[in-house]
Structure formats: structure tokens, C-alpha cells
Write a protein that holds these residues in place. Structure first.
Motif, mmCIF file in Angstrom:
data_model
loop_
_atom_site.group_PDB
_atom_site.id
_atom_site.type_symbol
_atom_site.label_atom_id
_atom_site.label_comp_id
_atom_site.label_asym_id
_atom_site.label_seq_id
_atom_site.Cartn_x
_atom_site.Cartn_y
_atom_site.Cartn_z
ATOM 1 N N CYS A 189 0.185 -1.007 -0.033
ATOM 2 C CA CYS A 189 0.168 0.146 0.230
ATOM 3 C C CYS A 189 0.787 1.432 0.071
ATOM 4 O O CYS A 189 1.983 0.933 0.991
ATOM 5 N N SER A 226 0.389 5.744 -0.348
ATOM 6 C CA SER A 226 -0.555 6.670 0.098
ATOM 7 C C SER A 226 -1.925 7.438 -0.392
ATOM 8 O O SER A 226 -2.560 7.532 0.410
ATOM 9 N N LYS A 233 -5.183 5.632 1.338
ATOM 10 C CA LYS A 233 -5.414 7.391 1.947
ATOM 11 C C LYS A 233 -7.115 7.196 3.107
ATOM 12 O O LYS A 233 -7.060 7.160 4.555
ATOM 13 N N ASP A 234 -8.115 7.024 2.173
ATOM 14 C CA ASP A 234 -9.465 7.004 2.318
ATOM 15 C C ASP A 234 -9.718 5.458 2.805
ATOM 16 O O ASP A 234 -11.115 4.927 2.076
ATOM 17 N N HIS A 243 -8.641 2.554 4.386
ATOM 18 C CA HIS A 243 -8.432 1.740 5.329
ATOM 19 C C HIS A 243 -9.499 0.526 5.126
ATOM 20 O O HIS A 243 -9.335 -0.810 5.863
ATOM 21 N N HIS A 267 3.887 -2.051 3.310
ATOM 22 C CA HIS A 267 3.800 -0.534 2.729
ATOM 23 C C HIS A 267 5.186 -0.051 2.253
ATOM 24 O O HIS A 267 6.199 -0.461 2.570
ATOM 25 N N GLY A 303 2.862 5.250 2.761
ATOM 26 C CA GLY A 303 1.143 4.943 3.427
ATOM 27 C C GLY A 303 1.842 3.822 4.301
ATOM 28 O O GLY A 303 0.277 3.797 4.872
ATOM 29 N N GLU A 354 1.378 5.761 7.719
ATOM 30 C CA GLU A 354 0.287 7.097 8.563
ATOM 31 C C GLU A 354 -1.209 6.376 8.372
ATOM 32 O O GLU A 354 -2.502 6.399 8.512
ATOM 33 N N TRP A 355 -1.457 5.623 6.723
ATOM 34 C CA TRP A 355 -2.648 5.262 6.364
ATOM 35 C C TRP A 355 -2.627 4.263 6.896
ATOM 36 O O TRP A 355 -4.271 3.582 6.571
ATOM 37 N N GLY A 393 -3.936 7.039 12.639
ATOM 38 C CA GLY A 393 -5.638 7.952 11.538
ATOM 39 C C GLY A 393 -5.715 9.121 11.807
ATOM 40 O O GLY A 393 -6.148 9.935 10.705
ATOM 41 N N ARG A 404 0.017 13.253 11.208
ATOM 42 C CA ARG A 404 0.312 12.961 9.390
ATOM 43 C C ARG A 404 1.653 13.189 9.761
ATOM 44 O O ARG A 404 2.922 12.998 11.183
#
Length: 374
Positions: free
Chosen positions: A4, A6, A9-10, A12, A28, A32, A34-35, A193, A196
Motif C-alpha cells: 500500500c 498513499s 488514504k481513505d 483503510h 507499505h 503509505g 500513516e494510512w 489515523g 500526519r
């Protein structure tokens, strides 16, 4: 295996549902992290030059690799076969590795459309194997930052990053200098989640952490913004400290001060060259910050790190924390070639610390105790 970037991001929830149906390990790229790292019982780490864990092994052993929202540029880490890529930018499809199928679309929407067609698998021997490999990989390196912390000077940079991860706000924005700060951020900052992590991850430009922090603070004035700056990067754009002071921008600047361009040094040594012109005389950046009116402190003893960092993060205005760190705490990727090993051995007899992995070891152990079941 799901890899995975970036672009998830939406997505997960969709990625986790797909991983559960396929009983697939999930890794990742840096962007990727942080997501997808948080709340992920299928987690096997990160691939690439800054990678850790079993992500590389899982990708190489997979019957099929799904590249989800990633333009991962390090093709030697990719299997080069049995690969499907999903991306909302058609220009990225297939430009890094041969594809069996290219899908132009949003990752979340694509997975929602196909989920009903994915049958639940029941053989999880591959997933179990990779989760165990991941835990063992972390076990082998975690002692690099836990051994003799209170006695080791210069300070382990891994330790500094782990303390920052522990003390920073749950919705903190971290900006990261290109170089070794990327390594410490990748291995120690824990996503949830809400946090950043920003850096020059596409362009690899140096000296970006402080300018990014200034912009992030203006964009999110109510949030804690922390710049993980290397001394090399900070020195290149030292004038930005005047911007921080002039406008009273409340960013917190953590300087990993090893008097060296650590990543450049590592790259030279891996290529078989002795490190040349990568080290320089020590500079007291805390004194520079104090001279222009920014509250600051310089830390040389590991026993002082937590106390002073607590004070820095709680300061109402800008704060610069200059931490004198070990220049020999270098990082190697999870997969290196025999030629790289030979070249490094020729270049110097230094000790290379692979870097601890903070609380990720606890996550790996937890996943082993609670293996996902169909």
C-alpha cells in the motif's frame, strides 16, 4: 500480498476487509505508513531502502502482489511478476514493474466494487509464516536502541525518536528531513489515523523539515507541529529560524545533531567508498536559536532526553531541542545484495545499527497472539 501507498488514504477499512478475506499480509511504502499501519493485524512492515520487518520477504514469496495506490520507485524490491496495480493516475500504471492487470481507479471504490466477488480463503499458512518472520525480524534489531540507553553517548537517535513518539500529541503533525530522519520517522512514529507525517518523499530534497513545519503550522494552527530536522538540513536553511522567530510560529524543532550527513555517508560506504566530506565540526544549534530569541536546549546525556523534550513540547511558542546523537547509528534495508555487503565491508569497519523499531515489536507480538481467523 497487499502493498500500500498513499493512495489508500481513505481506504483503510476496505484494505483490511480484503486482507481478511484473502488472509494476506499487508505492507507499505513510506508514504503509505500513516494510512495503513494502525489497527492492522496483517501488518508485515515496510519495503524499500528504509524498510523493516518481513515486507520484502512477503512480497517475494507471494503468488500475487496487489500494488494499491503506490508509485513505489525502487523496482529491485518488487518481484517483477504476478502483479496487479490499482491507481487513480494512469501514468503510474506499470511504469515500475510488469503487470498482469492494470486498474485505473480509486483504491477504495475499486475494492468496494470487487469485494463481493472475493471468496473467503481458509488456508492461512502463508500469512502465519510472514507474521512470524516479521516478529523475528523485529526481535533481531530492537536491541539496537534498548541496550545501554542511559549510558550510551552520543545518544541513540532511535531512542530520541521513540521518546518523541511517546510524548507527542495524538493528532501531531510531524515533518521530516530527507536523510536519516526519514529512517527514524519510518520506524518510530506510530500512526493512529489522526497523526500526519510529511516530508520530501517524492523529490528527496534536503532541508525540508523546517519549511514544511512552518507551512503546516499555518495550515493547522491548533495542532502540535514537530519538525524532525537533521543538523545538515537545518544548517542549509538556517535563515528559516528567523522566520519562526519573526512570526512567533509555535513549531517544535527536534534536531538530530550527529555532525554528519548520515545518509550520504551510508550511501558512500555501501557503494564501497570511504566516507568523504560527510562529517563536520560540532555546531551548537541551541545557542544559535537562543541568540535570535527562540527558546532552546542542548541535550548530550540520554537521561535528560525525556524531561527536556516534555518541556519543549509543552512550550507555548517555538522551541528548538538540539540533541547530540550518534553518527554511527546508520540503517540498512531489510534486503541487501552480496555486493553491497562486500562493498560496505571494504569501506569501513564501523558498527552499523540496523535501528530499533519502537513499539512495532509489541504490535507484531500482539498479531501473533491474535492471528486473524476467517
Amino acid at each position: 500480498m497487499l502493498f500500500c501507498g498513499s493512495g489508500v488514504k481513505d481506504a483503510h477499512t476496505e484494505v483490511m476487509e480484503l486482507a481478511h478475506r484473502l488472509l494476506s499480509p499487508v505492507g507499505h511504502a513510506l508514504r503509505g505508513k500513516e494510512w495503513i499501519q494502525y489497527e492492522n493485524p496483517f501488518y508485515v512492515g515496510m519495503s524499500g531502502l528504509l524498510g523493516y520487518g518481513a515486507c520484502y520477504e512477503a512480497m517475494q514469496a507471494a503468488d500475487l502482489v496487489l500494488l494499491l495506490g503506490t508509485d513505489f520507485p525502487y523496482d529491485p524490491f518488487l518481484p517483477g511478476r504476478n502483479t496487479i496495480q490499482v491507481d487513480d493516475d494512469p501514468a503510474k500504471l506499470g511504469r515500475r514493474t510488469p503487470l498482469d492487470l492494470a486498474i485505473h481507479g480509486d483504491v477504495g471504490e475499486t475494492l468496494r466494487l470487487v469485494m463481493d466477488k472475493v471468496e473467503q480463503k481458509h488456508d492461512q499458512s502463508y500469512l502465519d509464516d510472514m507474521l512470524h518472520r516479521h516478529a523475528r525480524a523485529l526481535e533481531n534489531v530492537v536491541s539496537a536502541y534498548t541496550r545501554d540507553i542511559e549510558k550510551h553517548t552520543p545518544i541513540h537517535p532511535e531512542y530520541v525518536a521513540s521518546v518523541l513518539d511517546d510524548l507527542a500529541a495524538d493528532d501531531a503533525i510531524f515533518t521530516v528531513d530527507t536523510g536519516m530522519c526519514n529512517v527514524w520517522a519510518a520506524r518510530y512514529l506510530t500512526p493512529n489515523g489522526r497523526r500526519r507525517v510529511m516530508g520530501s518523499f517524492v523529490h528527496g530534497s534536503m532541508a525540508n523539515a523546517l519549511p514544511h513545519a512552518i507551512g503546516a503550522q499555518y495550515g493547522a494552527p491548533g495542532r502540535q507541529v514537530v519538525a524532525l530536522a537533521g543538523d545538515g538540513g537545518l544548517g542549509m536553511l538556517l535563515g528559516e529560524l528567523l522566520t519562526v522567530r519573526l512570526h512567533r510560529i509555535p513549531v517544535k524543532i527536534i534536531v538530530f545533531d550527529n555532525a554528519s550527513l548520515g545518509m550520504v555517508r551510508l550511501e558512500m560506504m555501501v557503494d564501497g567508498f570511504p566516507a568523504f566530506e560527510t562529517d563536520h565540526e560540532a555546531v551548537d544549534y541551541a545557542a544559535i536559536a537562543a541568540a535570535i530569541g527562540i527558546e532552546s536546549a542542548r541535550v548530550e546525556r540520554p537521561s535528560d532526553v525525556r524531561t527536556v523534550m516534555e518541556r519543549a513540547l509543552a512550550a507555548p511558542g517555538p522551541y528548538l531541542l538540539d540533541v547530540v546523537t550518534d553518527p554511527n547509528a546508520l540503517s540498512i534495508p531489510p534486503h541487501i545484495t552480496p555486493q553491497q555487503v562486500k562493498s560496505f565491508a571494504l569501506s569501513a569497519g564501523r558498527t552499523v545499527l540496523t535501528g530499533g523499531v519502537g513499539r512495532m515489536l509489541d504490535l507484531a507480538r500482539s498479531n501473533l497472539r491474535n492471528l486473524p481467523r476467517p
